[in-house]
Write an enzyme that holds these catalytic residues in place. Sequence first.
Site, PDB file in Angstrom:
ATOM      1  N   GLU A 111      65.563 109.315  10.634  1.00 41.55           N
ATOM      2  CA  GLU A 111      66.437 108.023  10.498  1.00 41.55           C
ATOM      3  C   GLU A 111      67.907 108.286  10.257  1.00 41.55           C
ATOM      4  O   GLU A 111      68.350 109.440  10.537  1.00 41.55           O
ATOM      5  CB  GLU A 111      65.875 107.353   9.202  1.00 41.55           C
ATOM      6  CG  GLU A 111      64.598 106.971   9.381  1.00 41.55           C
ATOM      7  CD  GLU A 111      63.855 106.129   8.242  1.00 41.55           C
ATOM      8  OE1 GLU A 111      63.318 105.048   8.502  1.00 41.55           O
ATOM      9  OE2 GLU A 111      64.214 106.366   6.955  1.00 41.55           O
ATOM     10  N   HIS A 225      71.685  96.667   4.837  1.00 41.05           N
ATOM     11  CA  HIS A 225      71.234  97.094   6.103  1.00 41.05           C
ATOM     12  C   HIS A 225      71.560  96.627   7.367  1.00 41.05           C
ATOM     13  O   HIS A 225      71.884  95.358   7.527  1.00 41.05           O
ATOM     14  CB  HIS A 225      69.721  96.943   5.826  1.00 41.05           C
ATOM     15  CG  HIS A 225      68.910  97.790   6.755  1.00 41.05           C
ATOM     16  ND1 HIS A 225      68.815  97.758   8.218  1.00 41.05           N
ATOM     17  CD2 HIS A 225      68.312  98.972   6.501  1.00 41.05           C
ATOM     18  CE1 HIS A 225      67.990  98.794   8.734  1.00 41.05           C
ATOM     19  NE2 HIS A 225      67.562  99.274   7.730  1.00 41.05           N
ATOM     20  N   ARG A 266      74.171 104.216   7.277  1.00 43.43           N
ATOM     21  CA  ARG A 266      74.063 102.725   7.380  1.00 43.43           C
ATOM     22  C   ARG A 266      75.395 101.804   6.957  1.00 43.43           C
ATOM     23  O   ARG A 266      75.677 100.893   7.663  1.00 43.43           O
ATOM     24  CB  ARG A 266      73.215 102.148   6.071  1.00 43.43           C
ATOM     25  CG  ARG A 266      71.709 102.600   6.542  1.00 43.43           C
ATOM     26  CD  ARG A 266      71.078 102.291   5.338  1.00 43.43           C
ATOM     27  NE  ARG A 266      69.392 102.364   5.751  1.00 43.43           N
ATOM     28  CZ  ARG A 266      68.339 102.381   5.059  1.00 43.43           C
ATOM     29  NH1 ARG A 266      68.516 102.090   3.725  1.00 43.43           N
ATOM     30  NH2 ARG A 266      67.270 102.682   5.482  1.00 43.43           N
ATOM     31  N   HIS A 327      70.311  94.869   1.222  1.00 48.98           N
ATOM     32  CA  HIS A 327      69.404  95.655   1.244  1.00 48.98           C
ATOM     33  C   HIS A 327      68.767  96.672   0.038  1.00 48.98           C
ATOM     34  O   HIS A 327      67.781  96.469  -0.440  1.00 48.98           O
ATOM     35  CB  HIS A 327      69.384  96.438   2.506  1.00 48.98           C
ATOM     36  CG  HIS A 327      68.015  97.340   2.799  1.00 48.98           C
ATOM     37  ND1 HIS A 327      66.858  96.728   3.206  1.00 48.98           N
ATOM     38  CD2 HIS A 327      68.040  98.618   2.935  1.00 48.98           C
ATOM     39  CE1 HIS A 327      66.151  97.562   3.200  1.00 48.98           C
ATOM     40  NE2 HIS A 327      66.607  98.893   3.141  1.00 48.98           N
ATOM     41  N   ARG A 362      73.158 104.811   0.141  1.00 48.33           N
ATOM     42  CA  ARG A 362      71.936 105.564   0.059  1.00 48.33           C
ATOM     43  C   ARG A 362      71.558 106.107   1.651  1.00 48.33           C
ATOM     44  O   ARG A 362      71.605 105.329   2.533  1.00 48.33           O
ATOM     45  CB  ARG A 362      70.976 104.624  -0.550  1.00 48.33           C
ATOM     46  CG  ARG A 362      69.550 105.188  -0.148  1.00 48.33           C
ATOM     47  CD  ARG A 362      68.529 104.366  -1.034  1.00 48.33           C
ATOM     48  NE  ARG A 362      68.152 103.304  -0.285  1.00 48.33           N
ATOM     49  CZ  ARG A 362      67.186 102.989   0.478  1.00 48.33           C
ATOM     50  NH1 ARG A 362      66.490 103.964   1.132  1.00 48.33           N
ATOM     51  NH2 ARG A 362      67.012 101.739   1.097  1.00 48.33           N
TER      52      ARG A 362
HETATM   53  C1  LIG Z   1      62.285  95.671   3.724  1.00 46.12           C
HETATM   54  C2  LIG Z   1      62.503  97.036   2.975  1.00 46.12           C
HETATM   55  C3  LIG Z   1      62.256  98.008   3.604  1.00 46.12           C
HETATM   56  C4  LIG Z   1      62.541  99.181   2.930  1.00 46.12           C
HETATM   57  N1  LIG Z   1      62.040 100.510   3.291  1.00 46.12           N
HETATM   58  C5  LIG Z   1      62.366 101.589   2.872  1.00 46.12           C
HETATM   59  C6  LIG Z   1      61.859 102.739   3.080  1.00 46.12           C
HETATM   60  O1  LIG Z   1      61.121 103.038   4.317  1.00 46.12           O
HETATM   61  N2  LIG Z   1      62.160 104.074   2.433  1.00 46.12           N
HETATM   62  C7  LIG Z   1      62.533 104.086   1.409  1.00 46.12           C
HETATM   63  O2  LIG Z   1      62.824 105.260   0.661  1.00 46.12           O
HETATM   64  N3  LIG Z   1      63.201 102.840   0.706  1.00 46.12           N
HETATM   65  C8  LIG Z   1      62.991 101.631   1.517  1.00 46.12           C
HETATM   66  N4  LIG Z   1      63.160 100.534   0.944  1.00 46.12           N
HETATM   67  C9  LIG Z   1      63.892 100.389  -0.324  1.00 46.12           C
HETATM   68  C10 LIG Z   1      62.700 100.461  -1.429  1.00 46.12           C
HETATM   69  O3  LIG Z   1      61.449  99.801  -0.827  1.00 46.12           O
HETATM   70  C11 LIG Z   1      63.023 100.219  -2.744  1.00 46.12           C
HETATM   71  O4  LIG Z   1      64.044 100.500  -3.301  1.00 46.12           O
HETATM   72  C12 LIG Z   1      61.851 100.816  -3.779  1.00 46.12           C
HETATM   73  O5  LIG Z   1      60.626 100.328  -3.233  1.00 46.12           O
HETATM   74  C13 LIG Z   1      61.986 100.217  -5.166  1.00 46.12           C
HETATM   75  O6  LIG Z   1      60.864 100.259  -5.843  1.00 46.12           O
HETATM   76  P1  LIG Z   1      60.963 100.062  -7.521  1.00 46.12           P
HETATM   77  O7  LIG Z   1      59.556 100.561  -7.927  1.00 46.12           O
HETATM   78  O8  LIG Z   1      62.194 100.497  -8.135  1.00 46.12           O
HETATM   79  O9  LIG Z   1      61.001  98.373  -7.286  1.00 46.12           O
HETATM   80  P2  LIG Z   1      59.935  97.318  -6.660  1.00 46.12           P
HETATM   81  O10 LIG Z   1      59.073  98.004  -5.790  1.00 46.12           O
HETATM   82  O11 LIG Z   1      60.948  96.498  -6.053  1.00 46.12           O
HETATM   83  O12 LIG Z   1      59.270  96.704  -7.932  1.00 46.12           O
HETATM   84  C14 LIG Z   1      59.950  95.907  -8.640  1.00 46.12           C
HETATM   85  C15 LIG Z   1      59.064  95.209  -9.736  1.00 46.12           C
HETATM   86  O13 LIG Z   1      59.744  94.964 -11.133  1.00 46.12           O
HETATM   87  C16 LIG Z   1      59.026  93.803 -11.407  1.00 46.12           C
HETATM   88  N5  LIG Z   1      60.028  93.082 -12.105  1.00 46.12           N
HETATM   89  C17 LIG Z   1      61.299  92.642 -11.730  1.00 46.12           C
HETATM   90  N6  LIG Z   1      61.922  91.814 -12.809  1.00 46.12           N
HETATM   91  C18 LIG Z   1      60.988  91.765 -13.630  1.00 46.12           C
HETATM   92  C19 LIG Z   1      60.874  90.645 -15.045  1.00 46.12           C
HETATM   93  N7  LIG Z   1      61.909  90.214 -15.360  1.00 46.12           N
HETATM   94  N8  LIG Z   1      59.707  90.811 -15.742  1.00 46.12           N
HETATM   95  C20 LIG Z   1      58.584  91.613 -15.380  1.00 46.12           C
HETATM   96  N9  LIG Z   1      58.731  92.309 -14.398  1.00 46.12           N
HETATM   97  C21 LIG Z   1      59.898  92.146 -13.396  1.00 46.12           C
HETATM   98  C22 LIG Z   1      58.587  93.117 -10.237  1.00 46.12           C
HETATM   99  O14 LIG Z   1      57.525  92.218 -10.318  1.00 46.12           O
HETATM  100  C23 LIG Z   1      58.073  94.316  -9.429  1.00 46.12           C
HETATM  101  O15 LIG Z   1      56.827  94.476  -9.966  1.00 46.12           O
HETATM  102  C24 LIG Z   1      62.986  99.483   1.652  1.00 46.12           C
HETATM  103  C25 LIG Z   1      63.410  98.011   1.092  1.00 46.12           C
HETATM  104  C26 LIG Z   1      63.163  96.857   1.749  1.00 46.12           C
HETATM  105  C27 LIG Z   1      63.493  95.679   0.954  1.00 46.12           C
END
Ligand SMILES: Cc1cc2nc3c(=O)[nH]c(=O)nc-3n(C[C@H](O)[C@H](O)[C@H](O)COP(=O)(O)OP(=O)(O)OC[C@H]3O[C@@H](n4cnc5c(N)ncnc54)[C@H](O)[C@@H]3O)c2cc1C
Length: 431
Positions: A111, A225, A266, A327, A362
Amino acid sequence: MDIECDVLIVGTGIAGLYSALNLRDNLKIALVSKGDITQTNTYLAQGGIATAKDASDKPSFIEDTLRAGNYKNDLTAVRILADESIENIKKLIELGVDFDKSDDDLLYTREGAHSTNRIVHHKDYTGKEVADALIERVLKRKNIKIYKNFYLCDLITQNNRCLGGIFIKENKQINIFSKFTILATGGIGGLFKNSTNQRILTGDGLSIAVKNSIKLKDIQYIQFHPTAFYENTNERRFLISESVRGEGAYLLNSKGERFVDELLPRDEVSSKIYSEMKKTNSPCVYLSLSHLNSSYVKHRFPKIYSECLKRGIDITKDSIPVAPAQHYFMGGIEVDLYSKTSMENLFATGEVSCTGVHGENRLASNSLLEGLVFSKRAANYINNLSDKTLLKKVSPKIITDFEMVKRENLKIAIDLIKEKRWDLKDELISH
Ligand SMILES: Cc1cc2nc3c(=O)[nH]c(=O)nc-3n(C[C@H](O)[C@H](O)[C@H](O)COP(=O)(O)OP(=O)(O)OC[C@H]3O[C@@H](n4cnc5c(N)ncnc54)[C@H](O)[C@@H]3O)c2cc1C
């Protein structure tokens, strides 16, 4: 209603799930999500997870991460990210994640801004594959209880020590008391009109941090993004993964001319696209894969192929209209190398946290890796301390107007972003 546990984890993305699975199985864990457990950015991740391929690849992985971050990164955190990448990818495989392979060897893709192929992936829906495998494991663990549709609106605290969280569920207040709390509440895309993120992710972790004077860091670093599918809608913008460019796709302007090195970091590609859109007075540019082998494209990017087809674009023949969209959030709740925040017994992991690994921008596919490495560190830290820590209960504040609290939290997050990035004020939703 009150619930008691050893560890409260707010968030069911990679950070929340992996924290839960790395905690000892004799700890009572409450795992909470705002919506359904798969309504996460983790579930949407396409491209894959970056990893050092072996010890000799670590220096170049570190350098690529620093260069993409414009050297604003925390060097120690970046070294840890690279050093601990291989063991965490192995652990994911043990937990049942099926990365693409050729015979028995992992297939690495490339990438933007990576100097070599080092992204493990599952076709173009790596996030779903990872989340499904981790959720399956979590559901088998008797010590983990899942609470869906619980909205965290504030923390229960005493003298800068976190004692749990206050939740709203169907117009009722529920207090969860815990020895330790991990915020894994993800990003801020729901605050932006145009974002690739789940709409429910509205920076609640940040608002709660502001309300409780918890230290924040690098709030001004917000990533756009370069290639979100361009369409005139208020819905979440569909992402065209960076790995599409990694596999050779071209970016073209409205005259069909290439105008940028597609594999730059990016922020640089986004900025070149914005200039080109301005120059050609066009709302988007185009991504073309038509010169690549069409059966390979369909096999390698099945999700992108089918999603674009739904929107009337056959990616093996037609150019895809794309424009930048919000993003990822590099900033967040300031944490140390064990994901500890400035509040005692409160940890933050994943996108809501700021370890400093990403610096200003990032590097592609480093987010899921950060979620793995630093969630495991938090879990190990808690595993060692839990027996020596007592559960403490106080009377939490009583919420009378649930809708008002939600509106207030939204306003706090929007005001915070505006304060640090006034230039983005028109990109934000109104409150
Ligand atoms: C379309 C897309 C493609 C991506 N592709 C990649 C990739 O290929 N590789 C990579 O490294 N990264 C990628 N990213 C970034 C990556 O997916 C995210 O940064 C990462 O998954 C975040 O993980 P997380 O566990 O921190 O949060 P998330 O997976 O977003 O989970 C957040 C959680 O917090 C909970 N939550 C939020 N607020 C509250 C609240 N007030 N009360 C209770 N629960 C709450 C939500 O319900 C959810 O369960 C991508 C992002 C997107 C949007």
